[in-house]
Design a protein around this motif. Structure first.
Motif, PDB file in Angstrom:
ATOM      1  N   GLY A  95       0.834  -1.187   0.000  1.00  0.00           N
ATOM      2  CA  GLY A  95       0.000   0.000   0.000  1.00  0.00           C
ATOM      3  C   GLY A  95       0.875   1.246   0.000  1.00  0.00           C
ATOM      4  N   GLY A  96       0.295   2.397  -0.308  1.00  0.00           N
ATOM      5  CA  GLY A  96       1.055   3.636  -0.379  1.00  0.00           C
ATOM      6  C   GLY A  96       1.754   4.003   0.915  1.00  0.00           C
ATOM      7  N   GLY A  97       1.115   3.705   2.052  1.00  0.00           N
ATOM      8  CA  GLY A  97       1.708   4.045   3.344  1.00  0.00           C
ATOM      9  C   GLY A  97       2.978   3.294   3.655  1.00  0.00           C
ATOM     10  N   ALA A  98       3.187   2.148   3.000  1.00  0.00           N
ATOM     11  CA  ALA A  98       4.389   1.346   3.258  1.00  0.00           C
ATOM     12  C   ALA A  98       5.650   2.050   2.780  1.00  0.00           C
ATOM     13  CB  ALA A  98       4.264  -0.010   2.570  1.00  0.00           C
ATOM     14  N   LEU A  99       5.496   3.049   1.893  1.00  0.00           N
ATOM     15  CA  LEU A  99       6.646   3.760   1.341  1.00  0.00           C
ATOM     16  C   LEU A  99       7.131   4.899   2.228  1.00  0.00           C
ATOM     17  CD1 LEU A  99       5.543   3.919  -2.402  1.00  0.00           C
ATOM     18  CD2 LEU A  99       7.214   2.369  -1.353  1.00  0.00           C
ATOM     19  N   LEU A 100       6.429   5.169   3.311  1.00  0.00           N
ATOM     20  CA  LEU A 100       6.855   6.218   4.227  1.00  0.00           C
ATOM     21  C   LEU A 100       8.234   5.853   4.777  1.00  0.00           C
ATOM     22  CD1 LEU A 100       5.743   8.879   5.284  1.00  0.00           C
ATOM     23  CD2 LEU A 100       4.785   7.641   7.224  1.00  0.00           C
ATOM     24  N   GLN A 101       9.160   6.785   4.713  1.00  0.00           N
ATOM     25  CA  GLN A 101      10.546   6.516   5.060  1.00  0.00           C
ATOM     26  C   GLN A 101      10.691   5.944   6.466  1.00  0.00           C
ATOM     27  OE1 GLN A 101      13.008   9.960   4.609  1.00  0.00           O
ATOM     28  NE2 GLN A 101      14.918   8.812   4.656  1.00  0.00           N
ATOM     29  N   HIS A 102      11.417   4.827   6.557  1.00  0.00           N
ATOM     30  CA  HIS A 102      11.744   4.149   7.819  1.00  0.00           C
ATOM     31  C   HIS A 102      10.545   3.470   8.495  1.00  0.00           C
ATOM     32  CE1 HIS A 102      15.711   5.754   7.521  1.00  0.00           C
ATOM     33  NE2 HIS A 102      15.346   7.016   7.721  1.00  0.00           N
ATOM     34  N   PHE A 103       9.430   3.304   7.774  1.00  0.00           N
ATOM     35  CA  PHE A 103       8.293   2.598   8.377  1.00  0.00           C
ATOM     36  C   PHE A 103       8.657   1.136   8.626  1.00  0.00           C
ATOM     37  CE2 PHE A 103       3.739   3.156   9.252  1.00  0.00           C
ATOM     38  CZ  PHE A 103       3.383   1.841   9.522  1.00  0.00           C
ATOM     39  N   ARG A 104       9.356   0.521   7.686  1.00  0.00           N
ATOM     40  CA  ARG A 104       9.766  -0.874   7.855  1.00  0.00           C
ATOM     41  C   ARG A 104      10.667  -1.033   9.080  1.00  0.00           C
ATOM     42  NH1 ARG A 104      14.061  -3.917   6.889  1.00  0.00           N
ATOM     43  NH2 ARG A 104      15.211  -2.147   6.018  1.00  0.00           N
ATOM     44  N   GLU A 105      11.623  -0.138   9.224  1.00  0.00           N
ATOM     45  CA  GLU A 105      12.535  -0.226  10.374  1.00  0.00           C
ATOM     46  C   GLU A 105      11.791  -0.039  11.694  1.00  0.00           C
ATOM     47  OE1 GLU A 105      12.957   1.445   7.656  1.00  0.00           O
ATOM     48  OE2 GLU A 105      14.993   1.221   6.867  1.00  0.00           O
ATOM     49  N   LEU A 106      10.838   0.889  11.714  1.00  0.00           N
ATOM     50  CA  LEU A 106      10.050   1.105  12.925  1.00  0.00           C
ATOM     51  C   LEU A 106       9.245  -0.148  13.275  1.00  0.00           C
ATOM     52  CD1 LEU A 106       8.900   3.051  15.126  1.00  0.00           C
ATOM     53  CD2 LEU A 106       7.091   3.614  13.488  1.00  0.00           C
ATOM     54  N   PHE A 107       8.658  -0.779  12.269  1.00  0.00           N
ATOM     55  CA  PHE A 107       7.857  -1.984  12.504  1.00  0.00           C
ATOM     56  C   PHE A 107       8.732  -3.093  13.097  1.00  0.00           C
ATOM     57  CE2 PHE A 107       4.758  -5.178  12.083  1.00  0.00           C
ATOM     58  CZ  PHE A 107       3.547  -4.610  11.686  1.00  0.00           C
ATOM     59  N   GLU A 108       9.898  -3.295  12.530  1.00  0.00           N
ATOM     60  CA  GLU A 108      10.807  -4.321  13.047  1.00  0.00           C
ATOM     61  C   GLU A 108      11.243  -4.006  14.470  1.00  0.00           C
ATOM     62  OE1 GLU A 108      13.957  -4.447  10.169  1.00  0.00           O
ATOM     63  OE2 GLU A 108      13.016  -6.118   9.076  1.00  0.00           O
ATOM     64  N   LYS A 109      11.523  -2.736  14.735  1.00  0.00           N
ATOM     65  CA  LYS A 109      12.000  -2.321  16.051  1.00  0.00           C
ATOM     66  C   LYS A 109      10.949  -2.570  17.131  1.00  0.00           C
ATOM     67  CE  LYS A 109      13.606   1.869  18.460  1.00  0.00           C
ATOM     68  NZ  LYS A 109      13.880   3.326  18.303  1.00  0.00           N
ATOM     69  N   ARG A 110       9.676  -2.323  16.821  1.00  0.00           N
ATOM     70  CA  ARG A 110       8.623  -2.429  17.840  1.00  0.00           C
ATOM     71  C   ARG A 110       8.037  -3.835  17.974  1.00  0.00           C
ATOM     72  NH1 ARG A 110       7.212   2.199  20.193  1.00  0.00           N
ATOM     73  NH2 ARG A 110       5.275   1.353  21.036  1.00  0.00           N
ATOM     74  N   THR A 111       8.195  -4.661  16.958  1.00  0.00           N
ATOM     75  CA  THR A 111       7.572  -5.994  17.005  1.00  0.00           C
ATOM     76  C   THR A 111       8.579  -7.143  17.060  1.00  0.00           C
ATOM     77  OG1 THR A 111       7.482  -6.239  14.595  1.00  0.00           O
ATOM     78  CG2 THR A 111       5.632  -5.109  15.677  1.00  0.00           C
ATOM     79  N   GLY A 112       9.810  -6.896  16.616  1.00  0.00           N
ATOM     80  CA  GLY A 112      10.789  -7.979  16.565  1.00  0.00           C
ATOM     81  C   GLY A 112      10.569  -8.925  15.400  1.00  0.00           C
ATOM     82  N   LEU A 113       9.651  -8.598  14.509  1.00  0.00           N
ATOM     83  CA  LEU A 113       9.365  -9.437  13.343  1.00  0.00           C
ATOM     84  C   LEU A 113      10.195  -8.996  12.144  1.00  0.00           C
ATOM     85  CD1 LEU A 113       5.471  -9.503  13.652  1.00  0.00           C
ATOM     86  CD2 LEU A 113       7.001 -11.435  14.084  1.00  0.00           C
ATOM     87  N   GLU A 114      10.448  -9.943  11.247  1.00  0.00           N
ATOM     88  CA  GLU A 114      11.089  -9.597   9.983  1.00  0.00           C
ATOM     89  C   GLU A 114      10.052  -8.928   9.083  1.00  0.00           C
ATOM     90  OE1 GLU A 114      13.061 -12.775   8.050  1.00  0.00           O
ATOM     91  OE2 GLU A 114      14.329 -13.277   9.768  1.00  0.00           O
ATOM     92  N   VAL A 115      10.449  -7.836   8.454  1.00  0.00           N
ATOM     93  CA  VAL A 115       9.503  -7.057   7.650  1.00  0.00           C
ATOM     94  C   VAL A 115      10.134  -6.738   6.300  1.00  0.00           C
ATOM     95  CG1 VAL A 115       8.093  -4.965   7.538  1.00  0.00           C
ATOM     96  CG2 VAL A 115       8.586  -6.016   9.764  1.00  0.00           C
ATOM     97  N   ARG A 116       9.340  -6.859   5.256  1.00  0.00           N
ATOM     98  CA  ARG A 116       9.771  -6.411   3.936  1.00  0.00           C
ATOM     99  C   ARG A 116       8.652  -5.604   3.289  1.00  0.00           C
ATOM    100  NH1 ARG A 116       7.773  -8.871  -0.675  1.00  0.00           N
ATOM    101  NH2 ARG A 116       6.649 -10.856  -0.400  1.00  0.00           N
ATOM    102  N   ILE A 117       9.012  -4.809   2.281  1.00  0.00           N
ATOM    103  CA  ILE A 117       8.027  -4.050   1.518  1.00  0.00           C
ATOM    104  C   ILE A 117       7.556  -4.908   0.356  1.00  0.00           C
ATOM    105  CG2 ILE A 117       7.553  -1.918   0.270  1.00  0.00           C
ATOM    106  CD1 ILE A 117       8.229  -1.484   3.183  1.00  0.00           C
ATOM    107  N   GLY A 118       6.245  -5.002   0.168  1.00  0.00           N
ATOM    108  CA  GLY A 118       5.679  -5.840  -0.880  1.00  0.00           C
ATOM    109  C   GLY A 118       5.456  -5.077  -2.178  1.00  0.00           C
ATOM    110  N   TYR A 119       6.259  -5.398  -3.183  1.00  0.00           N
ATOM    111  CA  TYR A 119       6.088  -4.830  -4.514  1.00  0.00           C
ATOM    112  C   TYR A 119       5.456  -5.886  -5.425  1.00  0.00           C
ATOM    113  CZ  TYR A 119       9.319  -1.085  -3.174  1.00  0.00           C
ATOM    114  OH  TYR A 119       9.923  -0.011  -2.544  1.00  0.00           O
ATOM    115  N   PRO A 120       4.474  -5.508  -6.240  1.00  0.00           N
ATOM    116  CA  PRO A 120       3.837  -6.500  -7.130  1.00  0.00           C
ATOM    117  C   PRO A 120       4.656  -6.770  -8.394  1.00  0.00           C
ATOM    118  CG  PRO A 120       2.776  -4.372  -7.394  1.00  0.00           C
ATOM    119  CD  PRO A 120       3.812  -4.192  -6.313  1.00  0.00           C
ATOM    120  N   ASN A 121       5.981  -6.916  -8.235  1.00  0.00           N
ATOM    121  CA  ASN A 121       6.857  -7.105  -9.395  1.00  0.00           C
ATOM    122  C   ASN A 121       6.884  -8.546  -9.891  1.00  0.00           C
ATOM    123  OD1 ASN A 121       7.477  -4.452  -8.987  1.00  0.00           O
ATOM    124  ND2 ASN A 121       9.554  -4.796  -8.245  1.00  0.00           N
ATOM    125  N   GLU A 122       6.863  -9.485  -8.938  1.00  0.00           N
ATOM    126  CA  GLU A 122       7.100 -10.883  -9.276  1.00  0.00           C
ATOM    127  C   GLU A 122       6.082 -11.424 -10.279  1.00  0.00           C
ATOM    128  OE1 GLU A 122       7.251 -15.256  -7.048  1.00  0.00           O
ATOM    129  OE2 GLU A 122       7.259 -13.409  -5.857  1.00  0.00           O
TER     130      GLU A 122
END
Length: 439
Positions: free
Chosen positions: A328-355
């Motif tokens: 989604g568009g909100g996933a592109l907000l700078q450092h959102f992925r890093e914040l998610f990993e920091k607060r949850t301890g989960l592995e996080v990646r951004i999903g691009y519909p490229n594949e």
């Protein structure tokens, strides 16, 4: 031929209305033939709030998609979202008449169809019924019971409901543009088709689709969907916080978020400022990047905590080997992925519909903000494949050659998950509406 089929997807979002037209190439990749976009001003938190504005935006997007593709669009696969979406797990069972025969596709379909008759909250309709696991003669944890011997067939189902009026409003808007709805699909399920791999679904993964008005969550485990939820916060709430916290206009707040926003205030430059044009005859306003980051981080942390709460609530804490996929568009907000990993301890990646994409008339559709739109087109092809597979099976099993077109349509639409979506969508959208109403 498969690559000659054309499917259109319509994403009615809070921020934008998007129409994609595509076909499958010989390698099974989706080629985007046409793209249409329009600003969405009649949708609030994923739900249509202004019929006329939504109709106008859909018309604009359809016209642009037709012009770019050279294809007249008549049928669309439409996404549905909003906080009114609810999910629950129900148990169903049937007793077969024959003790000796094998469990057939017809038996499975009968069990699934029975779930559409369960009583739901007043003012809601069932949009999806998805089997979790089957039990045959009290033998549990069976993924595919077809071909097994047994008398009693049971299953747990993930049932998703939507507000009846929300469904009707989607139908009203689409029909007044002169289109027909082929299928109505929950948006995170569509997004999952475009950004998740089968391996991730088997291992356990949560897809988090951050739109303008809502954040949609779908959790997969062992290849099947296990939990869905909708959080009434999206990118717009962050924009509203910036507007209030920095005392700027709405459009200025959105630009600040997109161009300079970051979800981690730590590391933001201390003395860097952005100059915003002032109102008439007023001096420009200077916005501190550090302060902007603090505003964004506070709201982003709340959103992450709410998503993680849903993961825990669903019983998937420490069970998601595939981690979290943000799209989604909100996933592109700078450092959102890093914040998610920091607060949850989960592995996080951004999903691009490229594949799943081949060549495209517009490469911008490879952006996460188009994950739902791409998924809606992929869902259309999946429905076609399941329908044809069912038709082949029933024909091989001795289905009568002479059937009316209505009977044939009903038989062809049974079969698989997305084929059942098609059948149920047409049932939900069969009601007529009073065109004399004023809005």
């Amino acid at each position: 031929m498969q690559n000659e089929r054309i499917v259109a997807g319509l994403d009615i979002g809070t921020t934008k209305i998007c129409v994609l037209v595509g076909k499958l190439n010989p390698y099974g990749k989706l080629e985007i033939l046409g793209v249409g976009r329009a600003i969405s001003e009649g949708v609030k938190e994923g739900v249509i709030s202004n019929i006329n504005k939504t109709i106008f935006a859909i018309s604009q997007a359809i016209e642009e998609a037709e012009k770019s593709s050279g294809i007249a669009i008549r049928v669309v696969n439409v996404g549905i979202a909003g906080q009114h979406i609810k999910s629950s797990v129900h148990h169903g069972s049937i007793t077969r008449g024959s003790k000796d025969g094998e469990i057939t596709l017809s038996d499975v379909n009968r069990l699934t169809s029975d779930m559409y008759r369960i009583v739901t909250e007043p003012g809601t309709d069932i949009i999806h019924v998805m089997p979790q696991q089957y039990t045959v003669d009290y033998e549990p944890n069976i993924k595919d019971p077809i071909g097994m011997a047994g008398v009693r067939l049971e299953a747990d189902f993930h049932v998703i409901t939507a507000q009846t009026n929300a469904i009707k409003n989607i139908k009203r808007c689409v029909e007044r543009v002169g289109l027909e709805i082929e299928s109505l699909i929950l948006e995170p399920l569509a997004s999952a088709l475009s950004v998740l791999s089968q391996e991730e679904k088997e291992a356990g993964v949560a897809i988090v689709d951050i739109g303008g008005g809502t954040t949609d969550i779908a959790i997969f485990k062992e290849g099947i969907i296990k939990h869905t939820a909708v959080i009434p916060f999206g990118g717009h709430i962050i924009t509203a916080d910036i507007k209030q916290g920095c005392a700027v206009m709405q459009n200025q707040a959105e630009l600040l978020k997109v161009k300079f926003g970051r979800c981690l205030a730590e590391g933001a430059p201390e003395n860097e400022v952005v100059s915003i044009p002032g109102l008439r005859n007023r001096a420009p306003k200077e916005i501190s990047i550090k302060n902007l980051s603090y505003i964004i981080e506070a709201r982003a942390e709340e959103m992450v905590d709410m998503v993680y709460s849903e993961i825990v609530k669903g019983g998937f804490k420490n069970k998601l080997a595939g981690g979290v996929v943000l799209t989604g568009g909100g996933a592109l907000l700078q450092h959102f992925r890093e914040l998610f990993e920091k607060r949850t301890g989960l592995e996080v990646r951004i999903g691009y519909p490229n594949e799943y994409l081949g060549k495209s008339i517009d490469d911008s559709v490879k952006n996460p903000m188009y994950a739902t739109s791409v998924g809606l087109v992929l869902a259309g092809f999946k429905t076609i494949d399941e329908r044809e597979h069912f038709q082949t099976e029933t024909s091989t099993a001795g289905q009568p050659a002479s059937m009316t077109s209505e009977q044939q349509g009903k038989e062809n639409s049974k079969g698989g998950f997305f084929a059942n979506i098609l059948r149920k969508t047409k049932e939900l959208l069969i009601d007529d509406f009073d065109d004399k109403s004023s809005y």
